[in-house]
Design a protein around this motif. Sequence first.
Motif, PDB file in Angstrom:
ATOM      1  N   ASP A  99       0.838  -1.194   0.000  1.00 53.14           N
ATOM      2  CA  ASP A  99       0.000   0.000   0.000  1.00 53.14           C
ATOM      3  C   ASP A  99       0.879   1.253   0.000  1.00 53.14           C
ATOM      4  OD1 ASP A  99       0.330   1.044   2.959  1.00 53.14           O
ATOM      5  OD2 ASP A  99       0.020  -1.120   3.100  1.00 53.14           O
ATOM      6  N   PRO A 100       0.312   2.425  -0.318  1.00 54.11           N
ATOM      7  CA  PRO A 100       1.119   3.653  -0.420  1.00 54.11           C
ATOM      8  C   PRO A 100       1.889   3.998   0.846  1.00 54.11           C
ATOM      9  CG  PRO A 100      -1.021   3.983  -1.447  1.00 54.11           C
ATOM     10  CD  PRO A 100      -1.083   2.652  -0.760  1.00 54.11           C
ATOM     11  N   GLU A 101       1.278   3.832   2.021  1.00 50.49           N
ATOM     12  CA  GLU A 101       1.957   4.207   3.260  1.00 50.49           C
ATOM     13  C   GLU A 101       3.165   3.305   3.524  1.00 50.49           C
ATOM     14  OE1 GLU A 101       2.991   6.290   6.550  1.00 50.49           O
ATOM     15  OE2 GLU A 101       1.506   6.818   5.028  1.00 50.49           O
ATOM     16  N   THR A 102       2.982   1.995   3.356  1.00 47.39           N
ATOM     17  CA  THR A 102       4.097   1.065   3.551  1.00 47.39           C
ATOM     18  C   THR A 102       5.209   1.340   2.547  1.00 47.39           C
ATOM     19  OG1 THR A 102       2.590  -0.643   4.371  1.00 47.39           O
ATOM     20  CG2 THR A 102       4.753  -1.369   3.606  1.00 47.39           C
ATOM     21  N   SER A 103       4.829   1.620   1.302  1.00 51.91           N
ATOM     22  CA  SER A 103       5.823   1.906   0.268  1.00 51.91           C
ATOM     23  C   SER A 103       6.628   3.150   0.611  1.00 51.91           C
ATOM     24  CB  SER A 103       5.130   2.090  -1.088  1.00 51.91           C
ATOM     25  OG  SER A 103       4.457   0.909  -1.484  1.00 51.91           O
ATOM     26  N   LEU A 104       5.938   4.194   1.078  1.00 52.63           N
ATOM     27  CA  LEU A 104       6.622   5.445   1.397  1.00 52.63           C
ATOM     28  C   LEU A 104       7.553   5.275   2.595  1.00 52.63           C
ATOM     29  CD1 LEU A 104       6.957   8.368   0.602  1.00 52.63           C
ATOM     30  CD2 LEU A 104       5.033   8.955   2.086  1.00 52.63           C
ATOM     31  N   GLN A 105       7.108   4.536   3.599  1.00 49.66           N
ATOM     32  CA  GLN A 105       7.958   4.291   4.764  1.00 49.66           C
ATOM     33  C   GLN A 105       9.216   3.533   4.363  1.00 49.66           C
ATOM     34  OE1 GLN A 105       5.600   2.315   7.740  1.00 49.66           O
ATOM     35  NE2 GLN A 105       4.372   4.124   8.211  1.00 49.66           N
ATOM     36  N   TYR A 106       9.055   2.543   3.500  1.00 48.32           N
ATOM     37  CA  TYR A 106      10.217   1.771   3.045  1.00 48.32           C
ATOM     38  C   TYR A 106      11.167   2.661   2.247  1.00 48.32           C
ATOM     39  CZ  TYR A 106      12.978  -1.876   0.794  1.00 48.32           C
ATOM     40  OH  TYR A 106      14.019  -2.653   0.346  1.00 48.32           O
ATOM     41  N   ALA A 107      10.608   3.488   1.357  1.00 48.59           N
ATOM     42  CA  ALA A 107      11.446   4.374   0.544  1.00 48.59           C
ATOM     43  C   ALA A 107      12.232   5.335   1.427  1.00 48.59           C
ATOM     44  CB  ALA A 107      10.578   5.145  -0.450  1.00 48.59           C
ATOM     45  N   ARG A 108      11.589   5.857   2.465  1.00 42.69           N
ATOM     46  CA  ARG A 108      12.281   6.773   3.369  1.00 42.69           C
ATOM     47  C   ARG A 108      13.383   6.054   4.137  1.00 42.69           C
ATOM     48  NH1 ARG A 108       6.847   9.845   5.604  1.00 42.69           N
ATOM     49  NH2 ARG A 108       6.709  11.407   3.920  1.00 42.69           N
ATOM     50  N   ALA A 109      13.090   4.818   4.564  1.00 42.79           N
ATOM     51  CA  ALA A 109      14.096   4.049   5.295  1.00 42.79           C
ATOM     52  C   ALA A 109      15.306   3.754   4.419  1.00 42.79           C
ATOM     53  CB  ALA A 109      13.489   2.746   5.810  1.00 42.79           C
ATOM     54  N   GLN A 110      15.059   3.544   3.119  1.00 36.88           N
ATOM     55  CA  GLN A 110      16.149   3.266   2.189  1.00 36.88           C
ATOM     56  C   GLN A 110      16.775   4.537   1.638  1.00 36.88           C
ATOM     57  OE1 GLN A 110      17.303   0.155   1.655  1.00 36.88           O
ATOM     58  NE2 GLN A 110      15.784  -0.498   3.164  1.00 36.88           N
ATOM     59  N   LYS A 111      16.168   5.702   1.975  1.00 36.81           N
ATOM     60  CA  LYS A 111      16.632   6.993   1.447  1.00 36.81           C
ATOM     61  C   LYS A 111      16.694   6.955  -0.072  1.00 36.81           C
ATOM     62  CE  LYS A 111      19.319   8.370   5.502  1.00 36.81           C
ATOM     63  NZ  LYS A 111      18.814   7.297   6.365  1.00 36.81           N
ATOM     64  N   GLU A 151       6.318  13.292  -7.130  1.00 38.16           N
ATOM     65  CA  GLU A 151       4.987  13.719  -6.716  1.00 38.16           C
ATOM     66  C   GLU A 151       4.091  12.534  -6.381  1.00 38.16           C
ATOM     67  OE1 GLU A 151       3.322  16.211  -9.643  1.00 38.16           O
ATOM     68  OE2 GLU A 151       4.822  17.795  -9.458  1.00 38.16           O
ATOM     69  N   GLN A 152       4.267  11.425  -7.085  1.00 43.51           N
ATOM     70  CA  GLN A 152       3.420  10.261  -6.886  1.00 43.51           C
ATOM     71  C   GLN A 152       3.981   9.305  -5.843  1.00 43.51           C
ATOM     72  OE1 GLN A 152       0.465   9.946  -8.341  1.00 43.51           O
ATOM     73  NE2 GLN A 152       0.715  11.858  -9.458  1.00 43.51           N
ATOM     74  N   GLY A 153       5.099   9.656  -5.206  1.00 44.39           N
ATOM     75  CA  GLY A 153       5.666   8.782  -4.197  1.00 44.39           C
ATOM     76  C   GLY A 153       6.345   7.577  -4.805  1.00 44.39           C
ATOM     77  N   ALA A 154       6.206   6.430  -4.137  1.00 42.54           N
ATOM     78  CA  ALA A 154       6.856   5.205  -4.581  1.00 42.54           C
ATOM     79  C   ALA A 154       5.896   4.044  -4.401  1.00 42.54           C
ATOM     80  CB  ALA A 154       8.134   4.968  -3.781  1.00 42.54           C
ATOM     81  N   VAL A 155       6.157   2.965  -5.122  1.00 45.17           N
ATOM     82  CA  VAL A 155       5.372   1.745  -4.952  1.00 45.17           C
ATOM     83  C   VAL A 155       6.352   0.598  -4.733  1.00 45.17           C
ATOM     84  CG1 VAL A 155       5.216   1.471  -7.468  1.00 45.17           C
ATOM     85  CG2 VAL A 155       3.703   0.158  -5.980  1.00 45.17           C
ATOM     86  N   LEU A 156       6.154  -0.123  -3.634  1.00 40.58           N
ATOM     87  CA  LEU A 156       7.026  -1.229  -3.258  1.00 40.58           C
ATOM     88  C   LEU A 156       6.381  -2.545  -3.660  1.00 40.58           C
ATOM     89  CD1 LEU A 156       9.473  -2.416  -1.674  1.00 40.58           C
ATOM     90  CD2 LEU A 156       8.017  -2.330   0.372  1.00 40.58           C
TER      91      LEU A 156
END
Length: 250
Positions: A177-189, A196-201
């Motif tokens: 989901d978007p929140e999990t994907s964004l948290q992972y992206a931030r953790a990985q920097k 603008e659309q964030g990331a998808v894991l």
Amino acid sequence: MDPRPDPSPTPVPSSPKVTPRLSRRAWAWSAVGAVVTLAVFAAMVRVDRTARGTALLELGEWVDVPAPVAGRVVSVDVGLSQKVTAGQVVARLAAASGAAEVFAPLEAMVGRVSVKPGAEVVEGQPLMALMNRNVLPSLYVLFPGELRAELAPGMTFEYQLAGMPVPFEAVIEKVEDPETSLQYARAQKDATQSSEQGAVLVRAHVPSRNYERDGMRRVYQDGMTGRARVRLGTQRLLVAWFPGLRGALP
């Protein structure tokens, strides 16, 4: 001597000169024709449409342990790196309906604890995460967030990690989901998070525990990184050159 004068030589007609203006005009029309021909060709020919992302390999997979009910955390009965067995009590909650125990869903190692005693939690909130090493190595791939609607479990993608001579294939098992994907992206920097659309894991498993390089079998190492590529269908060559035309040229 012949008193008659020598006949004058017959004049040779000269070729008409091409003025520089006419030459430039011809070149201009030739260039326009070439551009039009290329544009028509590019609008008709279709090529593969692909997307690239960053990949990380882990020797196992993360399994969340959620709260079975809403309530207050009474105790956390395990610590980081502790091995747990399936059915072991890992935490206790005080809920409106009474005391509730939280059980480990499988044999694994505690890799992350997200709550402390006294914290209020909602039903389904992850209390901790276990690292399951009894599975094939896991792949975590971050793609640009605008591709979320086009990615789905069952799709095949290519990945190539550091040290691998050629790409290998894996199958998407889960799109986070978007929140999990964004948290992972931030953790990985990862730079993907800044779009603008964030990331998808997406998550997957590699097909085996090793791969071949230089004629020898190599074992995957925890934390290997690399690139991934997924095929999303086809698109017109003109759209590949000018992505802004995607809405006008299906």
